[in-house]
Design an enzyme around this catalytic site. Structure first.
Site, PDB file in Angstrom:
ATOM      1  CE1 TYR A  96      -3.307   2.803   0.359  1.00  0.00           C
ATOM      2  CE2 TYR A  96      -2.583   3.084   2.619  1.00  0.00           C
ATOM      3  CZ  TYR A  96      -3.341   3.514   1.538  1.00  0.00           C
ATOM      4  OH  TYR A  96      -4.099   4.648   1.642  1.00  0.00           O
ATOM      5  CG  ASP A 167      -2.147  -4.264   5.252  1.00  0.00           C
ATOM      6  OD1 ASP A 167      -3.282  -4.774   5.212  1.00  0.00           O
ATOM      7  OD2 ASP A 167      -1.937  -3.053   4.993  1.00  0.00           O
TER       8      ASP A 167
END
Length: 368
Positions: A96, A167
């Site tokens: 990300y 994540d």
């Protein structure tokens, strides 16, 4: 809560009030900054019954203790904030973008150092974690859909004395539970699949370590990155249909990916559910389903922009994990790593009728 319940069932039943005559089935929204003295909460920044219901549910789904935050990046920042000054962090080369921006910003201030690595290359990860304090993983990665061998990477990190953070936003706890695979902390953008309706910002961190939990709790209480109770209530309501949404979206992605791979305008499809994908065997062994995120590569930025600008049912927007199907060319954002192809379009497949989704893509794609 019974330990033998499946994640699909836990998503429906966890975080509910104790049953009793005329008691509500769902937790109410508690709007307060102030509590009467004498209890454990003390003040609105230290706790709220609505947050706690969401945290109970997320903790049960991931198999640990959860803390909720005002956004996914607040959760990321909280975890990075546990590191000592000058710590070394091993991070994915693709992840990300704002996580990478945060790491680079901290490195630029001398707070920590960063080593980038291809998380699909387990020997490279094992070499990089020597002397590191933290290994940050995404699997599958955003937006390149690379799949890490989480157990092997976690083992190598622990042997080197590093904490492992995963994540799990893309996979969700229905797709994989990283704490069971060796991770120490799991983070989520609750904004995405967990809440599922593109109407709130929230984040979460989950751990089995009492030491890490207490450190994260103290930092959240002191720093103030707390969730709003209305957002927490909405997220918990959205969580109730997580399994239905993920199952439908994953089915749709499984239909669309091979069709996209056969389209003449598409140069490459990145999706671990395809048998030809480099991460297929690893994902098949570790994940329950292959998720609903697909990345396709067109010839160049112009072709990708024309594609994303021509859809009518799909939504051209920056987010993922909602009930609606979204897509965007990721390199339109300056923070995206230059190794992400200019023509790469990330697709977050939603729960619409799959034939309607395909028809819209066919109209928007060039002939090839």
């Amino acid at each position: 809560m019974r330990p033998d319940l499946s994640p699909s069932t836990l998503a429906v039943v966890a975080g509910r009030p104790a049953p009793g005559p005329d008691e509500p089935l769902s937790p109410p929204v508690v709007l307060t900054s102030t509590y009467h003295a004498g209890g454990p909460r003390g003040y609105g920044r230290y706790g709220n019954p609505t947050w706690e219901a969401l945290e109970e549910a997320l903790g049960l789904l991931e198999g640990g203790r959860a803390l909720s935050y005002a956004s996914g990046m607040a959760a990321v920042s909280a975890v990075l904030g546990t590191l000592p000054v000058a710590a070394s962090v091993v991070a994915p080369r693709h992840a990300y973008s704002q996580t990478l921006v945060q790491l680079d910003a901290l490195a630029g201030k001398g707070v920590l150092s960063v080593r980038r690595v291809d998380v699909a290359d387990t020997p490279a990860v094992a070499a990089a974690v020597r002397g590191a304090a933290l290994l940050w993983l995404e699997s599958p990665t955003n937006p390149m859909l690379e799949v890490a061998d989480i157990p092997a990477c976690a083992q190598a990190a622990h042997e080197a004395g590093a904490v492992v953070v995963v994540d799990n936003t893309f996979a969700t706890p229905l797709g994989q539970r990283p704490l069971d695979l060796g991770a120490d902390v799991v983070v989520h953008s609750v904004t995405k699949y967990l809440s599922g309706h593109s109407d709130l910002l929230l984040g979460a961190a989950v751990t089995r370590s009492d030491e890490l939990y207490e450190g994260l709790l103290a930092a959240r209480s002191g720093g103030g990155a707390v969730p709003g109770p209305v957002e927490a209530w909405l997220a918990l309501r959205g969580l109730r249909t997580l399994h239905l949404r993920v199952e439908r979206a994953t089915h749709n992605a499984g239909v669309l990916a091979p069709r996209l791979a056969a389209h003449p305008a598409i140069q490459r499809v990145r999706y671990p559910g395809l048998p030809t994908d480099p991460g297929h065997e690893r994902a098949a062994a570790a994940m329950h389903g292959f998720g609903a995120m697909i990345a396709v590569e067109l010839a160049d930025a112009a072709a990708a922009d024309a594609f994303t600008g021509s859809v009518r049912l799909w939504v051209h927007a920056t987010s993922l994990g909602g009930v609606e199907s979204l897509l965007e060319r990721r390199r339109r954002w300056p923070a995206e790593p230059p190794s992400v192809p200019e023509g790469l379009v990330r697709l977050s497949v939603g729960v619409e009728d799959v034939e309607d989704l395909w028809a819209d893509l066919v109209i928007a794609l060039p002939d090839g």
